[in-house]
Design an enzyme around this catalytic site. Structure first.
Site, short mmCIF file in Angstrom:
data_model
loop_
_atom_site.label_atom_id
_atom_site.label_comp_id
_atom_site.label_asym_id
_atom_site.label_seq_id
_atom_site.Cartn_x
_atom_site.Cartn_y
_atom_site.Cartn_z
N ALA A 1 -24.88 -2.37 25.70
CA ALA A 1 -23.36 -1.14 25.10
C ALA A 1 -24.15 -0.32 24.69
CB ALA A 1 -22.44 -2.03 23.87
N CYS A 2 -25.89 -0.18 24.45
CA CYS A 2 -26.66 1.23 23.97
C CYS A 2 -27.02 1.49 25.23
CB CYS A 2 -27.52 0.35 23.08
SG CYS A 2 -28.79 1.18 22.96
#
Length: 123
Positions: A8-9
């Site tokens: 998700a980064c």
């Protein structure tokens, strides 16, 4: 070469894109699912040449919630052990991405320059 990521980064995704563009041989570790042990965190810290608080996301709301900000910032084995145990228990607080380079070192690869630095380190 191994890269610890949170999918998700955006910084992790950018690092993966650059590694792919450079044809790097690497393995992905989704460290929120495959949580590093305290021993693995100690090893990576040694490779990075950093203290555990240096790779802790202290501005993350979870840092306040779990009390990591209250741990002592002392260069003692006891303080380090408490920080490392906290990171193992709350891996979301580990800075990302971390790349372990072929020469036995590691980098926190939050920039293109840091990813390229890891790529340049040959065994």
């Amino acid at each position: 070469m191994e890269i610890w990521i949170n999918p998700a980064c955006s910084k992790c995704r950018s690092a993966l894109t650059l590694l792919d563009a450079e044809g790097a041989d690497y393995t992905v570790r989704r460290y929120l699912e495959d949580v590093p042990s305290e021993a693995e965190i100690r090893e990576v810290l040694g490779r990075l040449g950093l203290e555990p608080w240096d790779i802790t996301r202290t501005s993350d709301p979870l840092a306040k919630e779990t009390g990591v900000r209250d741990l002592p910032l002392e260069e003692s084995d006891t303080a380090r052990a408490r920080w490392i145990a906290h990171l193992a228990a709350h891996p979301k607080l580990i800075q990302r991405p971390i790349i372990t380079a072929a020469d036995g070192t590691a980098v926190v690869a939050r920039s293109e320059e840091a990813v390229r630095e890891a790529l340049s380190r040959k065994a």
